[in-house]
Design a protein around this motif. Structure first.
Motif, short mmCIF file in Angstrom:
data_model
loop_
_atom_site.label_atom_id
_atom_site.label_comp_id
_atom_site.label_asym_id
_atom_site.label_seq_id
_atom_site.Cartn_x
_atom_site.Cartn_y
_atom_site.Cartn_z
N GLY A 36 -48.66 47.03 9.17
CA GLY A 36 -47.58 45.78 8.50
C GLY A 36 -46.63 44.06 9.44
N TYR A 37 -45.95 43.73 9.42
CA TYR A 37 -45.03 42.98 9.58
C TYR A 37 -44.37 43.77 10.65
N LEU A 38 -44.23 44.39 11.39
CA LEU A 38 -43.63 45.89 12.35
C LEU A 38 -44.38 45.20 13.39
N GLY A 39 -45.92 46.16 13.25
CA GLY A 39 -47.00 46.37 14.06
C GLY A 39 -47.27 44.91 14.22
N LEU A 40 -47.95 43.49 13.55
CA LEU A 40 -48.43 42.43 13.41
C LEU A 40 -47.25 41.92 14.74
N SER A 41 -45.66 41.54 14.44
CA SER A 41 -44.68 40.81 15.08
C SER A 41 -45.06 41.88 16.92
N ALA A 42 -44.85 43.03 16.72
CA ALA A 42 -45.43 43.20 17.64
C ALA A 42 -46.65 43.17 18.60
N ALA A 49 -47.61 37.03 25.63
CA ALA A 49 -47.43 37.59 26.79
C ALA A 49 -48.78 37.95 27.91
N GLY A 50 -49.42 38.04 27.60
CA GLY A 50 -50.81 38.43 27.46
C GLY A 50 -50.98 40.26 28.13
N VAL A 51 -50.38 40.83 27.27
CA VAL A 51 -50.53 42.15 27.41
C VAL A 51 -51.71 42.73 26.17
N GLU A 52 -53.20 43.28 26.51
CA GLU A 52 -54.36 43.11 26.18
C GLU A 52 -53.52 44.10 25.06
N THR A 53 -53.31 44.29 23.48
CA THR A 53 -53.26 45.04 22.25
C THR A 53 -54.27 44.97 21.83
N VAL A 54 -54.48 46.01 20.94
CA VAL A 54 -55.05 46.32 19.91
C VAL A 54 -54.24 46.34 18.44
N VAL A 55 -54.71 46.53 16.96
CA VAL A 55 -53.82 46.77 16.84
C VAL A 55 -54.70 47.77 15.35
N VAL A 56 -54.94 49.12 14.80
CA VAL A 56 -55.23 49.39 13.78
C VAL A 56 -55.12 49.91 13.20
N GLU A 189 -50.84 35.39 7.95
CA GLU A 189 -50.16 34.21 8.97
C GLU A 189 -50.08 34.96 10.05
N LEU A 190 -49.17 36.24 9.93
CA LEU A 190 -49.23 36.71 11.08
C LEU A 190 -50.04 37.07 12.38
N ALA A 191 -51.05 37.95 11.45
CA ALA A 191 -52.15 38.63 12.11
C ALA A 191 -53.12 37.16 12.78
N ARG A 192 -52.91 36.22 11.98
CA ARG A 192 -54.23 34.91 12.54
C ARG A 192 -53.50 35.24 13.74
N ALA A 193 -52.11 34.21 13.46
CA ALA A 193 -51.71 34.37 14.58
C ALA A 193 -51.93 35.15 16.21
N GLY A 370 -37.47 40.36 7.81
CA GLY A 370 -36.45 39.68 8.93
C GLY A 370 -36.33 40.73 9.60
N TRP A 371 -36.17 42.17 8.77
CA TRP A 371 -35.70 43.15 10.35
C TRP A 371 -37.15 43.62 11.06
N GLN A 372 -38.23 43.82 10.71
CA GLN A 372 -38.98 44.44 10.97
C GLN A 372 -39.59 43.37 12.09
N THR A 373 -40.04 41.78 10.95
CA THR A 373 -40.66 40.89 11.57
C THR A 373 -39.50 40.95 12.96
N ALA A 374 -38.08 40.79 13.74
CA ALA A 374 -37.54 40.48 14.65
C ALA A 374 -37.28 41.96 15.63
N MET A 375 -37.60 43.14 14.56
CA MET A 375 -37.81 44.86 15.06
C MET A 375 -39.43 44.25 16.18
N GLY A 376 -40.43 43.71 15.69
CA GLY A 376 -41.29 44.05 16.24
C GLY A 376 -41.35 43.22 17.44
#
Length: 426
Positions: A36-42, A49-56, A189-193, A370-376
């Motif tokens: 969701g917004y939180l996980g995708l923003s994170a 920042a170059g950190v290897e990240t996997v989202v499921v 679109e967050l996922a695409r980015a 707003g909150w979840q995107t910023a919190m990500g």
């Protein structure tokens, strides 16, 4: 016209990015559970920042509340700046209200920077005031934020009626930092980015166990594939299950339902939120509405705690539309849908950090976009700097007493709040 049990946002959203199920064992630096917004923003901020990240995600990006909400970008929290400073102390309280007040800016900055195609627009959030007692609180809210430089004001009854399209409100709080967007498009679109920045995202990948593994974590997926990670972010919010003990018992995962009309005639459309404003009100059992880009009226509110199915579960929203807007008596309803939102008993979002790199953020109290995107972004900073002090204080997971009786309790509470709203009690 039949009212479909269908989410209008799914019909009008941009195409989803390709996020195939995980088909092999994977090791990564950070594992994000929940797209969701939180996980995708994170994930986006970590990957940048170059950190290897996997989202499921057990479903697809935006499947949960991120693709089912009202699309209202509302800054702030349920509590006002002075209240937050009283609750958390001056320094932390100030940092918290400043962070919350900028959440809409974070969303629009991301949209501009990544050219996200999600129908976003800056517009005022109008909080309709349902009683004279509630008006006093709204006036204090406006004064509190104004004293801190925010673009807000209190509107009298006549201005509130002119904007909302109905005369039921005694006034309104107007926040000009807010906006609107197509919520499922924003998630996609967050996922695409995030993918473009280097993150990997896997849909239809349900994790069934999460365990410590030496200095990191090991996750087992339902299809038998394994994930190893140094650190884990749990971003499942109202759709949390038993993966981490106590999380789902610490919230009330209430249903928020919505209906949509057919596109309104232009003559009527211009009388309801004429400048693209979004609206919710001060009732305990809130109503919220807006117009989409096609001129449909979208009305939302609380639903039963069980999974809603029959048309009657949405009947109160349809009735509200007819009462609030008599001119729409012949406009048909076309869609009905809903999703779950996480509510804490203190009406605040919570942040948990367990030992050995497991971070959990839960709750947004009606300010999810707003909150979840910023919190990500905040969760990403926590992963990159172990000494980083987050804006929310880290708290232990606190299951609600008698949580197993939540369905009965929520039903009784909603009934009581409807009575209080009817008689104008704050």
């Amino acid at each position: 016209m039949e009212v479909q049990l269908a989410n209008l946002w799914e019909e009008t959203a941009v195409a989803p990015p390709v996020c195939p199920p995980l088909d092999r064992n994977v090791s990564t630096d950070v594992l994000v559970i929940g797209a969701g917004y939180l996980g995708l923003s994170a994930a986006l901020h970590l990957a940048e920042a170059g950190v290897e990240t996997v989202v499921v995600d057990a479903e697809a990006p935006g499947w949960g509340a991120s693709g089912r909400n009202g699309g209202q970008i509302i800054p702030g929290l349920k509590y006002d700046p002075a209240e937050l400073e009283s609750m958390f102390g001056h320094e932390r309280g100030k940092r918290l209200w400043q962070f919350a007040g900028r959440t809409a800016d974070v969303v629009f900055d991301l949209i501009d920077r990544h050219k996200l195609n999600c129908g976003a627009r800056r517009s005022a959030w109008i909080q309709g005031v349902h009683s004279h007692a509630a008006a006093e609180r709204s006036k204090r809210r406006a004064a509190d934020w104004q004293s801190r430089g925010a673009a807000v004001e209190y509107l009298d009854q006549s201005r509130a009626a002119k904007i909302s399209g109905t005369s039921i409100y005694v006034g309104a709080f107007a926040d000009y930092r807010a906006g609107a967007l197509q919520p499922l498009s924003f998630a996609r679109e967050l996922a695409r980015a995030a993918l473009a920045a280097g993150a990997r995202i896997h849909g239809k990948t349900r994790i069934i166990t999460l365990e410590r593994d030496g200095a990191g974590w090991r996750a087992l997926c339902q299809n038998g594939k394994k994930l190893s990670a140094r650190r884990v972010i749990l971003a499942t919010n109202a759709y949390s299950d038993k993966l981490v003990p106590g999380v789902s018992q610490s919230i009330v995962a209430a249903n928020s339902l919505q209906i949509a009309t057919a596109p309104l005639p232009p003559s009527v459309r211009s009388t309801i939120l004429p400048n693209g404003e979004v609206l919710s009100d001060t009732r305990r059992i809130i109503r919220y509405w807006r117009l989409d880009d096609d001129g449909r009226l979208l009305m939302g509110g609380r639903g039963p705690y069980r999974e809603p199915r029959p048309l009657s579960d949405w009947s109160h929203l349809m009735r509200d539309v007819r009462v609030l807007f008599p001119a729409l008596c012949d406009v048909p309803f076309t869609h009905r849908w809903g999703g779950r939102v996480a509510i804490h008993t203190d009406y605040l979002p919570h942040l948990h950090r367990l030992r050995h790199g497991l971070t959990i953020a839960v709750g947004c109290q009606g300010r999810g976009i707003g909150w979840q995107t910023a919190m990500g972004a905040e969760l990403a900073r926590m992963q990159m700097r172990q000494d980083y002090v987050p804006v929310l204080p880290v708290s232990p997971i606190a299951p609600i007493t008698f949580h197993h009786l939540k369905a009965m309790g929520v039903t009784a509470t909603i009934a009581m709040y409807r009575v209080l709203d009817r008689f104008g009690f704050t």
